[in-house]
Design a protein around this motif. Sequence first.
Motif, PDB file in Angstrom:
ATOM      1  N   ALA A  59       0.831  -1.204   0.000  1.00 57.43           N
ATOM      2  CA  ALA A  59       0.000   0.000   0.000  1.00 57.43           C
ATOM      3  C   ALA A  59       0.867   1.256   0.000  1.00 57.43           C
ATOM      4  N   ALA A  60       1.955   1.239   0.776  1.00 49.70           N
ATOM      5  CA  ALA A  60       2.856   2.385   0.817  1.00 49.70           C
ATOM      6  C   ALA A  60       3.515   2.608  -0.540  1.00 49.70           C
ATOM      7  N   CYS A  61       3.836   1.526  -1.218  1.00 52.61           N
ATOM      8  CA  CYS A  61       4.432   1.636  -2.544  1.00 52.61           C
ATOM      9  C   CYS A  61       3.457   2.289  -3.523  1.00 52.61           C
ATOM     10  N   GLN A  62       2.195   1.863  -3.484  1.00 56.08           N
ATOM     11  CA  GLN A  62       1.202   2.411  -4.406  1.00 56.08           C
ATOM     12  C   GLN A  62       0.906   3.881  -4.133  1.00 56.08           C
ATOM     13  N   ASP A  63       1.105   4.319  -2.903  1.00 56.54           N
ATOM     14  CA  ASP A  63       0.850   5.723  -2.565  1.00 56.54           C
ATOM     15  C   ASP A  63       1.928   6.658  -3.096  1.00 56.54           C
ATOM     16  N   LEU A  64       3.074   6.086  -3.476  1.00 50.95           N
ATOM     17  CA  LEU A  64       4.179   6.912  -3.965  1.00 50.95           C
ATOM     18  C   LEU A  64       3.946   7.353  -5.403  1.00 50.95           C
ATOM     19  N   LEU A  87       0.994  -5.969  -5.927  1.00 56.08           N
ATOM     20  CA  LEU A  87       0.631  -4.765  -6.667  1.00 56.08           C
ATOM     21  C   LEU A  87      -0.357  -5.106  -7.779  1.00 56.08           C
ATOM     22  N   PRO A  88      -1.399  -4.301  -7.948  1.00 55.84           N
ATOM     23  CA  PRO A  88      -2.312  -4.529  -9.076  1.00 55.84           C
ATOM     24  C   PRO A  88      -1.550  -4.517 -10.396  1.00 55.84           C
ATOM     25  N   GLU A  89      -2.061  -5.267 -11.373  1.00 56.86           N
ATOM     26  CA  GLU A  89      -1.341  -5.428 -12.631  1.00 56.86           C
ATOM     27  C   GLU A  89      -0.996  -4.082 -13.271  1.00 56.86           C
ATOM     28  N   GLU A 120      -0.726  -1.195 -11.926  1.00 58.84           N
ATOM     29  CA  GLU A 120       0.219  -0.429 -11.112  1.00 58.84           C
ATOM     30  C   GLU A 120       1.655  -0.885 -11.368  1.00 58.84           C
ATOM     31  N   LEU A 121       1.853  -2.194 -11.502  1.00 58.54           N
ATOM     32  CA  LEU A 121       3.207  -2.680 -11.749  1.00 58.54           C
ATOM     33  C   LEU A 121       3.689  -2.256 -13.127  1.00 58.54           C
ATOM     34  N   VAL A 122       2.816  -2.334 -14.133  1.00 58.66           N
ATOM     35  CA  VAL A 122       3.210  -1.909 -15.484  1.00 58.66           C
ATOM     36  C   VAL A 122       3.631  -0.444 -15.475  1.00 58.66           C
ATOM     37  N   GLN A 123       2.856   0.403 -14.801  1.00 55.68           N
ATOM     38  CA  GLN A 123       3.195   1.823 -14.723  1.00 55.68           C
ATOM     39  C   GLN A 123       4.498   2.034 -13.955  1.00 55.68           C
ATOM     40  N   THR A 124       4.718   1.241 -12.912  1.00 55.91           N
ATOM     41  CA  THR A 124       5.942   1.348 -12.120  1.00 55.91           C
ATOM     42  C   THR A 124       7.163   1.013 -12.971  1.00 55.91           C
ATOM     43  N   VAL A 125       7.067  -0.060 -13.743  1.00 52.40           N
ATOM     44  CA  VAL A 125       8.180  -0.458 -14.609  1.00 52.40           C
ATOM     45  C   VAL A 125       8.477   0.639 -15.620  1.00 52.40           C
ATOM     46  N   LEU A 147      10.228 -10.967 -10.429  1.00 53.20           N
ATOM     47  CA  LEU A 147       9.417 -11.133  -9.219  1.00 53.20           C
ATOM     48  C   LEU A 147       7.918 -11.107  -9.501  1.00 53.20           C
ATOM     49  N   ALA A 148       7.533 -10.732 -10.707  1.00 57.84           N
ATOM     50  CA  ALA A 148       6.114 -10.535 -11.025  1.00 57.84           C
ATOM     51  C   ALA A 148       5.374 -11.857 -11.134  1.00 57.84           C
ATOM     52  N   THR A 149       4.061 -11.777 -11.014  1.00 62.33           N
ATOM     53  CA  THR A 149       3.198 -12.940 -11.212  1.00 62.33           C
ATOM     54  C   THR A 149       2.923 -13.123 -12.697  1.00 62.33           C
ATOM     55  N   PRO A 150       2.436 -14.298 -13.099  1.00 61.98           N
ATOM     56  CA  PRO A 150       2.044 -14.467 -14.504  1.00 61.98           C
ATOM     57  C   PRO A 150       1.038 -13.411 -14.966  1.00 61.98           C
ATOM     58  N   ALA A 151       0.048 -13.104 -14.140  1.00 61.47           N
ATOM     59  CA  ALA A 151      -0.950 -12.103 -14.531  1.00 61.47           C
ATOM     60  C   ALA A 151      -0.312 -10.734 -14.728  1.00 61.47           C
ATOM     61  N   GLN A 152       0.660 -10.389 -13.901  1.00 57.47           N
ATOM     62  CA  GLN A 152       1.340  -9.093 -14.044  1.00 57.47           C
ATOM     63  C   GLN A 152       2.161  -9.043 -15.331  1.00 57.47           C
ATOM     64  N   ARG A 153       2.831 -10.149 -15.660  1.00 56.50           N
ATOM     65  CA  ARG A 153       3.629 -10.155 -16.889  1.00 56.50           C
ATOM     66  C   ARG A 153       2.732 -10.098 -18.122  1.00 56.50           C
ATOM     67  N   ILE A 154       1.628 -10.808 -18.094  1.00 54.75           N
ATOM     68  CA  ILE A 154       0.687 -10.746 -19.220  1.00 54.75           C
ATOM     69  C   ILE A 154       0.149  -9.328 -19.373  1.00 54.75           C
ATOM     70  N   ALA A 155      -0.152  -8.676 -18.251  1.00 60.44           N
ATOM     71  CA  ALA A 155      -0.694  -7.316 -18.292  1.00 60.44           C
ATOM     72  C   ALA A 155       0.292  -6.340 -18.917  1.00 60.44           C
ATOM     73  N   ALA A 156       1.592  -6.594 -18.782  1.00 59.61           N
ATOM     74  CA  ALA A 156       2.578  -5.707 -19.402  1.00 59.61           C
ATOM     75  C   ALA A 156       2.349  -5.624 -20.905  1.00 59.61           C
ATOM     76  N   PHE A 157       2.054  -6.748 -21.513  1.00 59.88           N
ATOM     77  CA  PHE A 157       1.816  -6.768 -22.956  1.00 59.88           C
ATOM     78  C   PHE A 157       0.410  -6.253 -23.286  1.00 59.88           C
TER      79      PHE A 157
END
Length: 285
Positions: free
Chosen positions: A43-48, A70-72, A74-79, A93-103
């Motif tokens: 949560a602290a990470c997402q607030d940044l 982290l929501p998918e 949010e991680l894409v935007q962070t990267v 470190l990402a989950t499969p759903a997070q990596r798919i969301a990147a694309f």
Amino acid sequence: MADERPEPFFAEHSGTELLRLSRSDRKAARDAAARMSVEAQAAACQDLRLEGRSEFLMLVEHPEDVVPLLPEAELVQTVRAGGMSEAAWLLELATPAQRIAAFDLDCWVGSELQVERVHEWLDALIEAGRPTLVKALEEIDLEILLLAVHAEAEVAVVSKEQEPPIGYFTPDGVVYFGTAPEASPHRIHEISHALFSEDQPLYWRLVYGMLFESPSECEEFALRWRTNRLQDLGFPDVEQAMQDAVPVGAGAMAAILGLDASAVRDVCAGSQAVTGECVEAVNFN
């Protein structure tokens, strides 16, 4: 008399406070973060602000526990905010759903796949190491991989009696990959050799697709799978988004035939400048 001054932080505090402390006393910041639950850290990470999130994730003791929370999107935007050159460790470190969301979230403009963006994410996965690369290639749609490889390579099946084409390479001794002069041989080399070494069924599906499936068919299916996943994440389809954006009875749509995408955007920009109203190109077929 004993020193009874309170500690400077409570059990949970903001990411901004932690980053500020880390610049003067990194150990204290890490200790403070360690007293937080992983949910509180996420949560602290997402607030940044986006540009500070990678720094925060490197501060916590176990980012491998925080990143998957982290929501998918949010991680894409962070990267993206941290730069693709720093993406490898987050994708590992990402989950499969997070990596798919990147694309799904970062590689499309409307209904058009941006292959250059796909290449950027593939390069980051290659940098993350072969285990992460192979897992991601197994997770994303085969059509996305085919379009990325089609854009800069071709394959040739060579028998034992034939000489392979000059400059081509082969993972298996039969199928040879050749890249265009402006393409990345390293990218194609890593993808083909990783799949042949670690997942031969997927390797041969890639080869078959390169030989027999057209890019237009691949893009049609890739768009369909992506649309379905985005709807599962709560993103409306184009028609619903357009309806939600404008009250019933307001606004208008027009179909433009025979112009390429850049010309359509120029027309919209000119109309908006003249009328002062919002005029956007929203869907290309």
